[in-house]
Design a protein around this motif. Structure first.
Motif, short mmCIF file in Angstrom:
data_model
loop_
_atom_site.label_atom_id
_atom_site.label_comp_id
_atom_site.label_asym_id
_atom_site.label_seq_id
_atom_site.Cartn_x
_atom_site.Cartn_y
_atom_site.Cartn_z
N ARG A 131 12.68 6.37 -7.72
CA ARG A 131 11.82 7.49 -8.13
C ARG A 131 12.03 8.75 -7.28
O ARG A 131 11.32 9.73 -7.43
N MET A 132 13.00 8.70 -6.35
CA MET A 132 13.18 9.86 -5.47
C MET A 132 13.99 10.97 -6.13
O MET A 132 14.85 10.72 -6.98
N LYS A 133 13.72 12.20 -5.69
CA LYS A 133 14.53 13.32 -6.14
C LYS A 133 15.90 13.26 -5.49
O LYS A 133 16.02 12.75 -4.37
N GLY A 134 16.90 13.78 -6.16
CA GLY A 134 18.24 13.85 -5.58
C GLY A 134 18.21 14.62 -4.26
O GLY A 134 17.43 15.56 -4.11
N LYS A 135 19.04 14.22 -3.29
CA LYS A 135 19.10 14.82 -1.95
C LYS A 135 17.83 14.59 -1.13
O LYS A 135 17.64 15.22 -0.09
N GLY A 136 16.95 13.71 -1.62
CA GLY A 136 15.72 13.42 -0.89
C GLY A 136 16.01 12.72 0.43
O GLY A 136 17.07 12.11 0.61
N LEU A 137 15.03 12.81 1.33
CA LEU A 137 15.16 12.18 2.66
C LEU A 137 14.46 10.82 2.64
O LEU A 137 13.26 10.74 2.41
N LEU A 138 15.26 9.77 2.88
CA LEU A 138 14.73 8.40 2.82
C LEU A 138 14.78 7.78 4.21
O LEU A 138 15.85 7.59 4.78
N ALA A 151 0.87 -1.18 0.00
CA ALA A 151 0.00 0.00 0.00
C ALA A 151 0.90 1.22 0.00
O ALA A 151 1.99 1.18 0.55
N ASN A 152 0.46 2.27 -0.65
CA ASN A 152 1.23 3.51 -0.54
C ASN A 152 0.31 4.71 -0.64
O ASN A 152 -0.82 4.61 -1.14
N CYS A 153 0.78 5.83 -0.13
CA CYS A 153 0.03 7.07 -0.29
C CYS A 153 0.97 8.23 -0.58
O CYS A 153 2.15 8.18 -0.24
N ASN A 154 0.45 9.21 -1.28
CA ASN A 154 1.20 10.40 -1.68
C ASN A 154 0.70 11.60 -0.89
O ASN A 154 -0.51 11.80 -0.79
N LEU A 155 1.63 12.40 -0.37
CA LEU A 155 1.24 13.66 0.26
C LEU A 155 2.04 14.80 -0.36
O LEU A 155 3.22 14.63 -0.67
N ILE A 156 1.38 15.91 -0.53
CA ILE A 156 2.10 17.13 -0.90
C ILE A 156 1.77 18.18 0.14
O ILE A 156 0.59 18.40 0.46
N ILE A 157 2.80 18.76 0.73
CA ILE A 157 2.61 19.83 1.73
C ILE A 157 3.31 21.06 1.18
O ILE A 157 4.47 20.98 0.76
N SER A 158 2.60 22.18 1.14
CA SER A 158 3.16 23.36 0.50
C SER A 158 2.57 24.62 1.12
O SER A 158 1.51 24.57 1.76
N ASP A 159 3.24 25.76 0.90
CA ASP A 159 2.62 27.02 1.32
C ASP A 159 1.94 27.68 0.12
O ASP A 159 1.45 28.79 0.21
N GLU A 160 1.93 26.98 -1.04
CA GLU A 160 1.23 27.49 -2.21
C GLU A 160 0.18 26.48 -2.66
O GLU A 160 0.23 25.31 -2.30
N GLU A 161 -0.76 26.95 -3.48
CA GLU A 161 -1.81 26.10 -4.03
C GLU A 161 -1.19 24.86 -4.69
O GLU A 161 -0.20 24.97 -5.41
N ILE A 162 -1.79 23.70 -4.46
CA ILE A 162 -1.21 22.45 -4.97
C ILE A 162 -1.95 22.00 -6.23
O ILE A 162 -3.17 21.96 -6.26
N GLY A 163 -1.19 21.65 -7.26
CA GLY A 163 -1.78 21.15 -8.51
C GLY A 163 -2.20 19.70 -8.35
O GLY A 163 -3.00 19.37 -7.49
N SER A 164 -1.64 18.84 -9.16
CA SER A 164 -1.97 17.42 -9.07
C SER A 164 -1.51 16.87 -7.72
O SER A 164 -0.41 17.15 -7.27
N PRO A 165 -2.35 16.07 -7.07
CA PRO A 165 -1.95 15.46 -5.79
C PRO A 165 -1.08 14.21 -5.98
O PRO A 165 -0.67 13.60 -5.00
N VAL A 166 -0.83 13.86 -7.24
CA VAL A 166 -0.07 12.63 -7.50
C VAL A 166 1.42 12.95 -7.50
O VAL A 166 1.88 13.85 -8.19
N VAL A 167 2.17 12.20 -6.69
CA VAL A 167 3.62 12.42 -6.59
C VAL A 167 4.33 11.53 -7.61
O VAL A 167 4.14 10.32 -7.62
N ILE A 168 5.13 12.16 -8.48
CA ILE A 168 5.90 11.37 -9.46
C ILE A 168 7.29 11.11 -8.88
O ILE A 168 7.73 9.97 -8.80
N ASN A 169 7.99 12.16 -8.47
CA ASN A 169 9.31 12.03 -7.85
C ASN A 169 9.25 12.66 -6.47
O ASN A 169 9.01 13.86 -6.35
N SER A 170 9.49 11.87 -5.44
CA SER A 170 9.27 12.37 -4.09
C SER A 170 10.53 13.02 -3.52
O SER A 170 11.65 12.64 -3.85
N SER A 171 10.30 14.00 -2.65
CA SER A 171 11.43 14.61 -1.95
C SER A 171 11.65 13.94 -0.59
O SER A 171 12.64 14.17 0.07
N ALA A 172 10.69 13.12 -0.19
CA ALA A 172 10.85 12.32 1.03
C ALA A 172 10.11 11.00 0.88
O ALA A 172 9.09 10.94 0.19
#
Lengths: 360, 178
Positions: B84-91, B48-69
Motif C-alpha cells: 500500500r506504499m507510495k512509490g519512493k516511500g521510506l520503509l 495494531a497500527n496508526c496513521n499520521l499525516i503531517i503537513s504545512d497545510e490543512e489536513i482533510g481525512s486523517p485516514v492514510v490510504i497510501n503511505s509515504s512512510a
C-alpha cells in the motif's frame, strides 16, 4: 493559548464538562467509548454524576429524570445505540426537556461495522423517533469544533428546551489533532450567562424542584385534553421555526465559484482538501459546509444556485443530505451527488473529476 | 510538505505511543498533524497500527490510504502495508522480527534490528523509539530534538522512570543514520 493534542471523543467530553454538564449516563459502544471513559474519569472530579446504565434506553430515560430537575445532561452512543434511544428522545422532545446527545456514527444498517460513516443524517434531522418533532443537530468537522460545539449545545438545549444532537462519526471521534481549550465565551443563548445557570439551576423557571410556596408544575408528554395536543404540536413547530436563528455554516471561496461542494463532518474535511487542490489547478470551486444540519442552511444554498453551474454534495452514505440541498435549490441549478456508504471514504481525486465534469 | 505515515506492529510494541509522540512533536513544530488509530476490533497480541499525516497545510481525512512512510515493527505489518506504499516511500523495518526480503523495488528501505538493540538497552519495549529515531533522522520531517522534548508530556508522570531509556533509544535509532 497553548495547543494540546486531543482525541475527538475526549474533546466532546471536555466541552460538556465546561458547559456545566454534571449528569452523564451512557452504555459502551465503539467508536465512542473514549467519551464514556472520559466522563467516568472527569465527573467525580467536578462533583458530577456518571452512570454506566444497563442499556441505552435506560441512559436516555435517566436524562429525562435529571433534566426535569434542572441538571445539564448528556449521553453518547454510536448509531445502533442511538436507534435504541429514540423512544426517550421523542419523549424528551414532547416534554420539552433539554439534553445533549452525541452520536459518533458507525456503519449500518443493523450492527454494521465500527468504521466512521454518515448514514444517520435522516434519523438525526427528521426527529428520529415517533411523532412530529425535530431536534437541533450540530455537525463538527474537527477536534476543535467537537469541543466548542458541544459546549454551545448545552446553551442551545436550554434555550429551546430541546434535545440537541452532536452528529460526529468514528473518524472524528477516534482522531487526535491539536486544539485549544478556549475560555468560555458569552453564551449563545439569550437569558444570561451559562455559568450562572450552572451554579443555580433553579433559574430555570420550569423545572420540578419542589412546589412549596408556589403553584405545582408538571412535565409530561402525554397530552389528552381536547385539541390540546394539536396546540402543543403547533407550539413545538413554532419553536423549530425559531431555531432557524441558530443556522450556521462555513462558506469557503464561494464568491467566484462556478461549482460548489456541499458536505459536513469528515466528508467536509475531504472536500476542503479536494477544493484546495482543484483551486491550484485553476478550477473555480467553493465549499458550503453546513454546521447546523437541522435547521439546514438553505438560504445560502438557494442564493448561489442561479449563478453557478451546479452543486456537488459529498457524503459518507448513499445520498441523504443531498435531498435537503435539492429542496433548498428548488430546481434552480443541477445538484450532483457523490457518496461512499458504511466505512468507505470519498476520494479527493474523484471529487476533482466530478468538479471538472460540472464545470465542463 | 506532506507526509503520510503508517506505524504498525504487535499490540504491546508501543505503536500508539510512537504515533502519539510523533504527533506531539509535529505540533510542537507548529505543523498541522492528525493521528488516527486502528480501533475496536483489534485484540491484545494481535496487530495494531496508526496513521499520521503531517503537513504545512490543512489536513482533510486523517485516514492514510497510501503511505509515504512506514515503520513496520513486525512481519504481519510488512505483509499488510508494503503493497500500500507510495512509490519512493521510506520503509523502516524491524529486521529482528522480519525474516523476509522486501518485494517492492521502488522503495527506500532501512533495516534496523530494533528489538535486539532495545534488549541491549535493557527494555525490549523501546524498539519503537529506535525505529522512530531512525525515521526522524532519515526523513527530517521534524527534528529528533522536538520529539525528545515531547517525551515527558506523552509519557506522563506515571511513567517518568521510563523517560531515560526512551530518550536513549530515540538517539540510538537516530545514530544509525549517517
Amino acid at each position: 493559548m497553548a495547543k494540546r493534542l486531543m482525541m475527538g471523543n475526549e474533546a466532546i467530553g471536555e466541552g460538556a464538562i465546561q458547559a456545566g454538564c454534571r449528569f452523564y449516563a451512557g452504555y459502551p459502544i465503539t467508536p465512542q467509548n473514549e467519551l464514556t471513559a472520559y466522563m467516568a474519569k472527569r465527573m467525580p472530579e467536578v462533583n458530577g454524576v456518571f452512570i454506566q446504565s444497563e442499556s441505552e434506553l435506560a441512559a436516555i430515560s435517566m436524562l429525562y429524570g435529571a433534566s426535569l430537575v434542572g441538571a445539564r445532561t448528556m449521553t453518547s452512543s454510536s448509531s445502533p445505540g442511538i436507534s435504541l434511544m429514540q423512544e426517550g428522545i421523542s419523549y424528551m422532545a414532547g416534554a420539552e426537556l433539554p439534553c445533549v446527545i452525541a452520536n459518533i456514527q458507525r456503519g449500518g444498517p443493523g450492527l454494521g461495522n465500527i468504521s466512521g460513516a454518515q448514514g444517520d443524517y435522516f434519523q438525526a434531522t427528521r426527529g428520529g423517533g415517533h411523532g412530529d418533532y425535530r431536534t437541533l443537530v450540530l455537525a463538527p468537522h474537527s477536534v476543535q469544533e467537537m469541543f466548542h460545539l458541544t459546549r454551545e449545545a448545552f446553551d442551545l438545549a436550554d434555550r429551546y428546551r430541546s434535545p440537541v444532537i452532536i452528529l460526529g462519526d468514528g473518524v472524528l471521534g477516534q482522531m487526535m489533532e491539536p486544539m485549544e481549550i478556549q475560555p468560555p465565551k458569552a453564551s449563545l443563548a439569550k437569558g444570561g450567562d451559562p455559568e450562572s445557570r450552572i451554579q443555580d439551576p433553579a433559574k430555570k423557571d420550569w423545572i420540578l424542584d419542589g412546589c412549596q410556596g408556589r403553584e405545582p408544575r408538571s412535565i409530561k408528554s402525554l397530552i389528552l385534553g381536547e385539541n390540546s395536543l394539536e396546540k402543543h404540536n403547533e407550539r413545538l413547530a413554532e419553536k423549530y421555526k425559531e431555531m432557524e436563528k441558530e443556522i450556521r455554516y462555513e462558506a469557503v471561496e464561494i464568491e467566484d465559484a462556478q461549482a460548489i461542494l456541499v458536505a459536513f463532518g469528515t466528508s467536509a474535511r475531504i472536500c476542503k482538501e479536494a477544493m484546495h487542490r482543484a483551486r491550484k489547478e485553476g478550477l473555480k470551486v467553493g465549499l458550503i459546509r453546513p454546521i447546523t444540519l437541522f435547521p439546514f442552511p438553505k438560504e445560502i444554498i438557494l442564493e448561489n444556485a442561479p449563478r453557478i453551474k451546479g452543486y456537488l454534495t459529498v457524503e459518507m452514505n448513499l445520498g441523504q443530505m443531498v435531498e435537503d440541498v435539492r429542496l433548498a435549490v428548488s430546481g434552480r441549478c443541477p445538484v450532483h451527488f457523490y457518496g461512499r456508504p458504511a466505512g468507505g471514504f470519498p476520494e479527493v481525486e474523484i471529487i476533482i473529476e466530478k468538479i471538472k465534469e460540472i464545470l465542463g | 510538505m506532506r507526509e503520510e505515515i503508517v506505524i504498525a506492529g504487535f499490540g504491546g510494541q508501543g505503536i500508539m505511543f510512537a504515533g502519539t509522540l510523533l504527533a506531539q512533536g509535529a505540533m510542537e513544530e507548529d505543523l498541522q498533524v492528525t493521528f488516527f488509530p486502528s480501533y475496536g476490533a483489534e485484540m491484545r497480541g494481535g496487530t495494531a497500527n496508526c496513521n499520521l499525516i503531517i503537513s504545512d497545510e490543512e489536513i482533510g481525512s486523517p485516514v492514510v490510504i497510501n503511505s509515504s512512510a512506514a515503520l513496520m515493527l513486525n512481519q504481519p505489518s510488512l505483509d499488510k502495508f508494503e503493497k500500500r506504499m507510495k512509490g519512493k516511500g521510506l520503509l523502516i523495518i524491524n529486521s529482528s522480527l522480519v525474516d523476509r526480503e522486501v518485494e517492492r523495488k521502488d522503495l527506500e528501505i532501512i533495516k534496523i534490528p530494533a528489538t535486539e538493540m532495545a534488549e541491549r538497552l535493557g527494555n525490549v519495549k523501546v524498539a519503537n523509539m529506535i525505529a522512530l529515531g531512525a525515521y526522524l533522522k532519515k526523513s527530517r520531517i521534524i527534528s529528533l530534538e522536538s520529539v525528545i522534548k515531547s517525551l515527558p508530556k506523552v509519557l506522563g508522570e506515571r511513567k517518568r522512570d521510563l523517560l531515560e531509556v526512551n530518550q536513549k533509544a530515540l538517539r540510538e535509532g537516530g545514530g544509525l543514520i549517517k
